[in-house]
Write an enzyme that holds these catalytic residues in place. Sequence first.
Site: not given
Length: 706
Positions: A499, A474, A485
Amino acid sequence: MFKNIVFGLALVLVIACGSKPRVSIGEGELELRPSAQHEVIASEVANLLENYSYKKVPMTDSLSNIVFDNLLKSMDAGRNYLLQSDVDEFQEFRNHISQDFRKGDLTAPFHMFNVYSKRYMQCMEYALSQVDAEHDFSIDEKYVAYREKLPYLTSEQELNEQWRKRVKYDLLNLRLTSTDKDSVDVEKHKETLRKRYKNLISQAKQTNSNDAFQLIMTALTDAVDPHTTYYNPSFAQAFNENMSNTFEGIGARLMMENEMVTIKEIIAGGPAFKDKSLQVDDRIVGVAQGEGEFEDIIGWRLDAAVAKIKGPKNTVVRLKIIPAGQELTAQPKIVALKREKIVIEEESAQKEIKQVKGEDGKTYKIGLIKLPKFYIDFDAYRRRDPDYKSTTRDVRLILDTLRQEKVDAVVLDLRSNGGGSLQEAIELTGLFIDKGPVVQVRDVRNRVQVDNDEEPGVAWDGPFGVMINRFSASASEIFAGAIQDYGRGVVFGSQSYGKGTVQSAIDMSRFISATNKLLLKAKGEDKDPDTPNGAPEFGQINITMGKFYRVNGSSTQHKGVMPDIIFPSQYSAEKFGESSEPSALPWDQIKPSNFAKVTDLGETIKALTTKHESRMKKSPEYQFLLEDIEEFGKADTIQEISLKQEELQKEREKNKMKNRARVNKALELRGLPLWKEGEPQPKTEFDFILDETLNVMADYIAVAKP
């Protein structure tokens, strides 16, 4: 995993809420009935799942099948209580149980729970009767403790035989593990076992309809989505305290021992710690609010006692205490404590500085920050308390300290961090990037919102690493994915949990109509008398309302985050993580958000990987890790235990020698003294993955240095 709740003042309770059971007890049997409040809540939860959740799952026959199987498994996962005839009788409910929820009809699941409870009590009573039976430890018998992969037992005779073997195993285990000089003190072992089974029977008799309702509602929500959960009032309060890493109370962890509320830990910095009047193993027999009358709490359920002991900060609670080691007939002492807000420090961000020698011969200082979860005290934040507790505030202070210590790099350890506050994941990312999108969220109407870090500047701009594993989930995945990224740091470990869904915590009172509230009030069921102060009176639903997407457009659902430097894991995607959940949402992709990489680490990661793999080829510790993973994979079989003392003793000696050999191999690899016979087992919890991560970070520092 992510539905587990850690109580601030109590230990984890499997099922809990209220102390007064709506139950008739006769001859050891329980007959639980749903309250009118339960029926109203069940109907509204079904309505929410059908019409407002992200998946909008209709209450159909196919869903009923899943709810039915979930309920069976949650009651008797090991298949040690229910008979095949019980399960056959339940089959009439299989295809309509979810439709019944929509109507608020809980007859079927409560009937199933009552049959299970009856069988449980029957097994416990039979086990107690077998403690004094004759057991022959010289004959060759096998016992299977956990029967999940085996058929249900078909008769009461088979059930009794299973529990006869269980008692025999318990007695044999006490005999073989006894540290007393006389390990065959049969009467002492029998008395230990009598107390154990009597305690289990006593706890079972305190089961109430709220317990059954919590179990039943979890069977429903799990069928729809593994992260949608209904929490009864006590669980809702505990969930919110766990999220904030704080609670208000006396600062002690309690558990039930022989129907007595017993202190098991004094939390540093809390009222009990400062007062020094309480000790571990003290028993609390009475509680009074301020100068009010004492209530005797012997025999109470733990959650009900905890609700009396906890309370708003700056209020006084008086406790009647039997000190540890004294008889119950001893004169109790009275201890008055002013409740305070307690910070659970062991679950907060912690720092450590590691010295690492690089392949270039230089020694580097690396700041290690361990973060068990993403926490924030929402209540204090909403009140604009300037000292509110949060992950980002704590980590910012740690980074300030690490800069003053002149560390060369920072590593954030998110292994087994199950997530928490989305807001904190975004703000924490902002400590390492200079403004920009962090995560995208698609809601139930397919609208995509981009959540940005709006604060200019960074708290750390040096070499940075993030550690994850299969149980990082999560918010951990949002953070690690954003760092990856942006090219802001190197991610280490194994594939994360996957998740990628967003839950909103909603007070159920918002969905209970005024008419229903009036009807419940007329019946006297608008509020359970034991609902803790400040808890939502109708409970709370944490319902999936959206999906997370990385700034590159990829969902973290199912796939999670794949590290840049990968370490092997004993936890496979087939058995652990979101991809192992049958009701989980699928992976998908949306458009990338408009973000600018800090740097492109592609070539750097290739160079670091080459050095890392070269070390691994020559590392005996790495081979040791692979062997451990292989051994873990072998454990997933039906385990038969011998009830023949000679054979079980030989098996344990064999395992003991095998364990000693493994421990000594680990010690030898570290150049440490070996574990000798008669000595206590030395610490061998060596963190090879952390050590190698730090080695790679040393390589990274050398590359990053101008």
